[in-house]
Design an enzyme around this catalytic site. Structure first.
Site, PDB file in Angstrom:
ATOM      1  CE  LYS A   1     -43.160   1.668  54.771  1.00  0.00           C
ATOM      2  NZ  LYS A   1     -44.272   2.037  53.865  1.00  0.00           N
TER       3      LYS A   1
ATOM      4  CB  SER B   1     -47.690   0.568  55.339  1.00  0.00           C
ATOM      5  OG  SER B   1     -46.942   1.182  54.305  1.00  0.00           O
TER       6      SER B   1
ATOM      7  CB  SER C   1     -48.203   3.626  52.782  1.00  0.00           C
ATOM      8  OG  SER C   1     -49.038   2.499  52.851  1.00  0.00           O
TER       9      SER C   1
END
Lengths: 515, 555
Positions: free
Chosen positions: A89, A164, A188
Site C-alpha cells: 500500500k 481505503s 480500510s
C-alpha cells in the site's frame, strides 16, 4: 498494447496459487523469483490500466529485488516467503520508491527510509511488485479519493473496490499480486477485502509497528494484509508483526506463530452474534450470506451466542470526531516547507501554507482536516473530543463484556456489497454510515478479519467479519481457515478457497477483449 | 487614542523622561566586590519597599511578576529522536527524519531528558507526577516542522515546587533578603528550529538543528514584584540547573530563555491585565525589561488608560518593550493528547515498577534522588559553617562561577585562616577580575600562587601591605612565584632591629611636634609616625616591632 504478451499456461494458473503454494514452487525450483515476478508484472501491465490498482510499478527495480531473492535462495539463505511477490500500500514509506499516500501533496515524495513493515518484508525476501493505490491519506471507503484516480473492483468494473486499501484489495482479487500490505483505521482492510472477495486481517493495535506508516489517525491506524486465504494472512502476519522500539505504541510480546492453530477443530467454539449488527440497515442479501456462513460454522461444531454491543451506533460520531482530530494534527506537517507540494507563487509564509495545502489536498482530506480543527478548537474540545473518548471507552467495555461469553464475534463487514462508482461520492454522510460495522473494532483496538462468504444479488463479493479479543489473531485465523476449508457453494458457482476462477478470468477476459 | 490630548501629552512627556533616566546600573554592595551582585535599575520599585515606605498612605500600584523559563536540557540527544544536540554544528547537520517531520516518523522519548526534568523537579521541591502525559500544541510556523509541538499541557511531569532565592535588601541594601517563589509546574517539551531571515534577498532559511531538542518549561507563579527579584530568582535557578547539570543555563546562547508576565495592581485588588515580555537575553535585561514594563503600565493606568493583554518584545538598546506584531494572543493551539506516546511513568523504586519493563527504560525516583548533587543553598550554608565566613560572602562564592572552588583551593594550601582568605578573594582578586572583566578561570593568579603570598605573610616574611604589592606584581607577571617577586623587588620584611631603631629615631627627630602631641596623650598620632617609618622602609618593617620602638621613643 503490452496486453498482447501471452501467458504461459502453467504460470498463468500459478497466479491463483496461494503463498504456501508459491513458496513450495520456489523451494522446489519449479519457478524462479525473477520468473514469478515477471509474470505478475506482465499481468499488472495488462490489467492495471483498467483496474488502476497500482500507483507505481517499476519493472527493473522489482526484477532486481527478485534476482536478489533468487541469489538468497541459491545461497541457502531463503526463508519461507523468499521470492514471493507482494504489493505494498502506498502508505508505507519505502526507500527509493515514491510514497504518495494517494495524494498530490506527496506526488514528489521519494521516501529516504523504510517503514518497519517494509523492513520486515524485505528481510523475509518478499519481492516488491509495486505500490498499491489508496484513498488519499487513507481517508475514504470507496477509493474514489485517490489523486491517482479511483480503483475499479475486479468483479465488476462499475463497482467501487472499497477503501481505503482499495488498490491492495483489487490487486489481490485480480491476481495482480498474491498478497498485499494494507492499513485499517476504520475498516480500510476489512471493507475492501469484503468488497473484492479476498481475505484481510487487521491485527490488534500495537502488533504491527506504525513506524514509517504515513499517519492518518495514530490511535486507530494499524497495518495488516490481504491475501487469498487465512493461511496466507497468517504467514504474512508472521513476517509483519513484531516489537519495534521506534513505535512507542508497539507492544513488546513474545514472538508467536500465527499459523499454529489453523488446523484446530472448531467444536465448542462460542460464536457471538451482536444483535446490533443484524438490525435495520443491513441489506437482505448480505444478511442472508452471513446467516449461511454462521450456519456452516455451526455444522463445524460452533455454538452461537446472542450478544449485544449497545454502543455500536455511537461508533460513527465517535470515530468521525477522533479520526479527523488526529488527522488534522498529523497532516499539519504537509506545509510545503521541507518536502511535498509547494505552490508556485505566494507572497508570504501564510499564503505559501494556504495555497500549498489548498492545492495539495483533495476535498475529503480537507473536509476531515476542517472537522478535526473544529472539534479541537478552544471551547469545543470537551464537547467533542473528550466526549468521543468517553464513548470510545464505552465501546471497548461493550466488547470486553461480550468476550466474557464468546470466543469470537461474527457479523457483516459492511451493510451492503460494493456500491457503484460515484453512487455515494457526493454524500459523505452516507459514505460514513456504511462504516458502521467496522469502526468499533478500531476504537477498541481489537483484531478483526474479513473472509469471503458469498455473493450479493448483483454478483458482488460479500465478506464475513470475524472480530477477536486482544491478541487472539491465531484464534481468528483458525476460524477463518476452517471456514475456508468448506466447499461453500454460493449460487452454485463459487469455491472461495481459490477464488472464483471463472469470475476472475471472465473479468480478465473481458478486459483483455476490450484491449 | 485613549484619553484627552492633554493626557496624551503628559503620557508622552513622562515616557520621554523615563527614557532619559533609564540608565541601568550594576552596583556592588559595600567596599570591594563582595556579596551579591545587585541588579537594579533606576526605576526599580520592589513591593517590599513600597509596603514598608508607606504603610498607611493610599495604596500605590505595585508590580506583579511571574516568569516562564525555557531551559534547554543538557543531553547528548534530542527529546524524541537520536539526533545529537550541538550548537556549533553546520545548519541542518543534526536533523533526523523525525526532526524534519517526514511522514511516518514517530517520537521515542529520551529517558535522559526525563531524568533531567525529574532531578530538576526534586531540586525545586516539586511533586513528581508518577504519571504524566504528552500533548500536541498546534501552530503553523516554518521552523516547527510537524505543525505542532509536543508538550505537557494537561499533566506535566512535576508540579508545586518552590525556588528560594536571595537579593540585597534593608535600609542600606546590604542585608541578604531571602524570598521564595512558587513553581507551578515543570513540563517537558520540544524546542523549535530556527528561522533565519535574509531581508536583503527576502528569503527565510530554516535550520532544524535545534528542532526537537528537549526543553523544560518552568512556570513560576507571579510571586515577584520587580526586576531585581526576578533577576535574582533566575540567577538562583541558573545555579541550581548548572549544579544539577540538567541545563547549561547560558541566557545569551539561548539555553535559558525567560519570558516575564508583568502586571500592576494595588495590593488587595485583583491582579491587573498582564503583558508578556519576550526577547530577554540576560538577567540584567530581565530586570530592565520588567522594571520598564511595570513603570509603563503604571503610567498608562495613572493617566486613565488601560493595559492591553499583549506580547511585547524587549529592545536591549533602548531599554523599552514594544508590542510584538504576531497574533499569538489570538492563536488557538488546539491542544490534544499526543497519540504516539503512552503515559510517562515514574516509579518510586525499582521494586514498585511493573514486571516486564526493562530496567534501562525505567525512571526511578530513588535513583535520581541519590544522584542529586549539593545544591547552591546547601553549599552556602556549608561554607558559612565550615569557614565561619559571612552569609553574603557565601553568596558571592557560590554565585560567581568557579569562585568557591578557588576559595577552597586557597584555604587548603595556606596557613592563613579562611576569614583572611575570603577578604583577599573578595577584595583583591574580585576587584582585579571585575576591573579587567575576567572570569575566575581566567585569573592570572592561581589559588596556589595566592596561597603562597598568604603563607609569606603568615610566616612574617612580608607585611600585609607588601603582600598586596606582591599580588599586583604577580598579576602583571604571572609566570613568577611570589618568592621571586619578593627577592627581585627587595620586598622582604626588615627584621633588623638596629636598622629599624635607626629609622625610628630619624622619624622621631624630624617630627618634634607629633612626638609632643603623643607625649601630651594623643596616642593616635603614633599611627602617623608608623606610616612615616613604613614609608621609609617601603612597608617592609614589621609593624609590631615598629610600634614597640616608637612607643618607647615617644614615652
Amino acid at each position: 498494447l503490452a496486453a498482447a504478451r501471452p501467458f504461459r499456461t502453467e504460470v498463468s494458473t500459478m497466479i491463483h496459487a496461494t503463498l504456501k503454494q508459491l513458496s513450495q514452487q520456489l523451494a522446489s525450483k519449479q519457478i524462479s523469483a525473477v520468473e514469478l515476478a515477471g509474470e505478475y508484472l506482465n499481468r499488472i501491465e495488462a490489467l492495471n490500466p483498467a483496474l488502476n490498482a497500482f500507483i507505481t510499478v517499476d519493472r527493473d527495480k522489482t526484477l532486481a529485488i527478485a534476482a536478489h531473492a533468487d541469489a538468497r535462495r541459491a545461497a541457502g539463505e531463503a526463508g519461507l516467503l523468499t521470492g514471493v511477490p507482494v504489493a505494498h500500500k502506498d502508505i508505507f514509506c519505502q526507500q527509493g520508491w515514491k510514497t504518495s499516500c494517494g495524494s498530490k501533496m506527496l506526488d514528489s515524495f521519494i521516501s529516504p527510509y523504510d517503514a518497519h513493515v517494509i523492513e520486515q518484508c524485505d528481510a523475509a525476501g518478499l519481492v516488491t511488485l509495486g505500490r498499491a493505490n489508496m484513498d488519499e491519506f487513507a481517508m475514504g471507503s470507496s477509493n474514489e479519493n485517490s489523486y491517482y484516480g479511483a480503483v475499479k473492483n475486479p468483479w465488476d468494473l462499475n463497482a467501487i473496490p472499497g477503501g481505503s486499501s482499495g488498490g491492495s484489495a483489487a490487486a489481490v482479487a485480480a491476481r495482480l499480486a498474491p498478497v498485499a500490505t494494507a492499513t485499517d483505521t476504520g475498516g480500510s482492510i476489512r471493507q475492501p477485502a469484503s468488497h473484492c472477495g479476498v481475505t484481510g486481517l487487521k491485527p490488534t493495535y500495537g502488533v504491527v509497528s506504525r513506524f514509517g506508516m504515513v499517519a492518518y489517525a495514530s490511535s486507530l491506524d494499524q497495518g495488516g494484509m490481504m491475501a487469498q486465504t487465512a493461511e496466507d494472512c497468517a504467514l504474512m502476519l508472521n513476517v509483519m508483526a513484531g516489537f519495534d522500539a521506534r513505535d512507542s505504541t508497539s507492544l513488546e510480546r513474545e514472538r508467536e506463530d500465527y499459523s499454529r492453530d489453523l488446523a484446530q477443530p472448531l467444536a465448542g467454539l462460542r460464536v457471538g452474534l451482536p444483535r446490533e449488527y443484524f438490525a435495520e440497515g443491513l441489506a437482505a442479501d448480505v444478511g442472508r450470506i452471513i446467516d449461511n456462513a454462521v450456519g456452516e460454522l455451526k455444522k463445524l461444531g460452533a455454538e452461537v451466542v446472542d450478544i449485544s454491543l449497545p454502543n455500536t451506533q455511537l461508533s460513527i460520531p465517535a470515530y468521525y470526531v477522533i479520526a479527523p482530530a488526529e488527522a488534522s494534527a498529523n497532516l499539519s506537517r504537509f506545509d510545503g516547507v521541507r518536502y511535498g507540494h509547494r505552490a508556485s507563487e505566494y507572497k508570504d509564509l501564510a499564503e505559501m501554507y494556504e495555497k500549498s495545502r489548498a492545492e495539495g489536498f483533495g476535498s475529503e482530506v480537507k473536509r476531515r482536516i476542517m472537522v478535526g480543527t473544529y472539534v479541537l478548537s478552544h471551547g469545543y474540545y470537551d464537547a467533542y473530543y473528550l466526549k468521543a473518548q468517553k464513548i470510545r471507552r464505552l465501546i471497548a467495555n461493550d466488547f470486553s463484556a461480550a468476550f466474557a461469553g464468546c470466543d469470537v464475534i461474527l457479523g457483516p463487514v459492511a451493510p451492503t456489497a460494493a456500491f457503484n462508482l460515484g453512487e455515494k461520492s457526493g454524500d459523505p454522510v452516507q459514505m460514513y454510515l456504511s462504516d458502521i460495522y467496522t469502526l468499533s473494532v478500531n476504537l477498541a483496538g481489537l483484531p478483526a478479519m474479513s473472509v469471503p462468504a458469498g455473493f450479493s444479488d448483483n454478483g458482488r463479493p460479500v465478506g464475513l467479519q470475524i472480530i477477536g479479543n486482544y491478541f487472539s489473531e491465531a484464534k481468528m485465523l483458525n476460524v477463518a481457515h476452517q471456514f475456508q476449508q468448506l466447499p461453500i457453494v454460493e449460487g452454485g458457482k463459487l469455491n472461495i478457497l481459490v477464488g472464483d476462477q471463472e469470475k476472475v478470468i471472465r473479468v480478465t477476459r473481458a478486459h483483455m477483449e476490450e484491449d | 487614542m485613549a484619553g484627552s490630548p492633554a493626557g496624551t501629552t503628559a503620557l508622552l512627556c513622562h515616557l520621554n523622561k523615563l527614557i532619559a533616566i533609564y540608565s541601568p546600573t550594576i552596583t556592588y554592595q559595600r567596599h570591594g566586590w563582595c556579596v551579591i551582585r545587585r541588579i537594579c535599575t533606576s526605576v526599580s520599585r520592589c513591593r517590599s519597599q513600597a509596603q514598608t515606605k508607606r504603610k498607611s498612605a493610599p495604596q500605590e500600584l505595585v508590580g506583579v511578576v511571574g516568569l516562564e523559563i525555557h531551559a534547554q536540557i543538557h543531553s547528548n540527544t534530542k527529546l524524541f529522536s537520536g539526533s545529537q544536540v550541538g550548537f556549533q554544528a553546520p545548519p541542518n547537520s543534526l536533523v533526523s527524519f523525525f526532526d524534519a517531520s517526514l511522514p511516518g516518523t514517530l517520537p521515542v522519548l529520551n529517558r535522559r531528558c526525563v531524568e533531567a526534568a525529574v532531578m530538576t523537579g526534586l531540586a525545586l521541591n516539586c511533586t513528581i507526577n508518577r504519571k504524566s502525559l504528552f500533548d500536541r500544541k498546534h501552530y503553523f510556523y516554518a521552523d516547527l516542522p510537524a505543525g505542532y509541538q509536543i508538550t505537557q499541557q494537561r499533566l506535566p511531569i512535576a508540579v508545586d515546587g518552590t525556588l528560594t532565592y536571595s537579593h540585597l535588601g534593608g535600609r542600606k541594601r546590604n542585608t541578604v533578603v531571602t524570598k521564595s517563589v512558587r513553581i507551578k509546574q515543570i513540563q517537558l517539551e520540544q524546542d523549535s528550529g530556527k528561522s533565519l531571515h535574509d531581508d536583503y534577498r527576502s528569503q527565510t532559511l530554516i535550520d532544524l538543528n535545534r528542532a526537537g531538542v528537549g526543553l523544560m518549561e518552568l512556570v513560576m507563579e507571579p510571586d515577584m514584584s520587580c526586576g531585581e527579584e526576578a533577576a535574582a530568582a533566575v540567577r538562583e535557578m541558573q545555579l541550581i540547573l548548572q549544579a544539577l547539570g540538567t541545563c547549561q543555563g547560558n541566557m545569551a546562547e539561548g539555553q535559558l530563555r525567560v519570558d516575564a508576565n508583568v502586571s500592576v495592581h494595588r495590593p488587595g485588588d485583583p491582579w491587573g491585565i498582564r503583558t508578556e515580555v519576550k526577547n530577554i537575553n540576560s538577567a540584567r535585561n530581565l530586570a530592565r525589561a520588567i522594571d520598564y514594563e511595570i513603570q509603563r503600565q503604571m503610567v498608562v493606568l495613572e493617566s486613565g488608560g488601560t493595559v492591553q493583554n499583549e506580547t511585547r518584545s524587549f529592545d536591549g538598546k533602548t531599554g523599552h518593550t514594544i508590542p510584538m506584531r504576531d497574533k499569538e494572543g489570538l492563536q488557538d493551539y488546539r491542544f490534544m493528547p499526543e497519540p504516539n506516546l503512552p503515559p510517562l511513568m515514574v516509579y518510586e523504586a525499582c521494586s514498585t515498577a511493573p514486571p516486564g519493563v526493562a530496567p534501562s527504560q525505567l525512571v526511578v525516583l530513588e535513583e535520581v534522588r541519590e544522584r542529586l548533587p549539593e545544591l547552591p543553598s546547601v553549599r552556602r550554608q556549608r561554607l558559612v559553617e565550615t569557614y565561619g565566613i559571612l552569609p553574603e560572602h557565601s553568596f558571592t562564592l557560590v554565585n560567581e562561577d568557579g569562585l568557591m572552588d578557588y576559595f577552597e583551593a586557597v584555604v587548603r594550601e595556606t596557613k592563613a585562616g579562611p576569614r583572611k582568605v575570603i577578604g583577599w578573594v573578595m577584595n583583591e582578586l574580585q576587584g582585579l577580575l571585575h576591573q579587567q572583566n575576567l572570569s575566575v578561570s581566567q585569573s592570572p593568579i592561581s589559588p596556589q600562587a595566592l596561597a603562597q603570598i598568604l603563607n609569606l605573610q603568615e610566616n612574617g616574611q612580608i607585611s600585609s601591605s607588601i603582600a598586596k604589592q606582591v599580588f599586583q606584581e604577580l598579576w602583571k607577571t604571572p609566570g613568577k612565584t611570589a618568592q621571586q617577586i619578593v627577592k627581585e623587588h627587595d620586598l622582604g620584611m626588615v627584621n633588623d632591629s638596629t636598622e629599624i631603631h635607626r629609622i625610628c629615631q630619624k622619624v622621631v627627630d624630624s617630627h618634634p611636634d607629633q612626638v609632643q602631641a603623643i607625649r601630651g596623650g594623643n596616642k593616635k598620632v603614633l599611627n602617623k609616625l608608623m606610616g612615616l617609618v613604613q614609608k621609609e622602609t617601603k612597608g617592609r618593617a614589621d609593624p609590631v616591632l615598629v610600634r614597640a620602638i616608637l612607643e618607647q621613643k615617644t614615652s
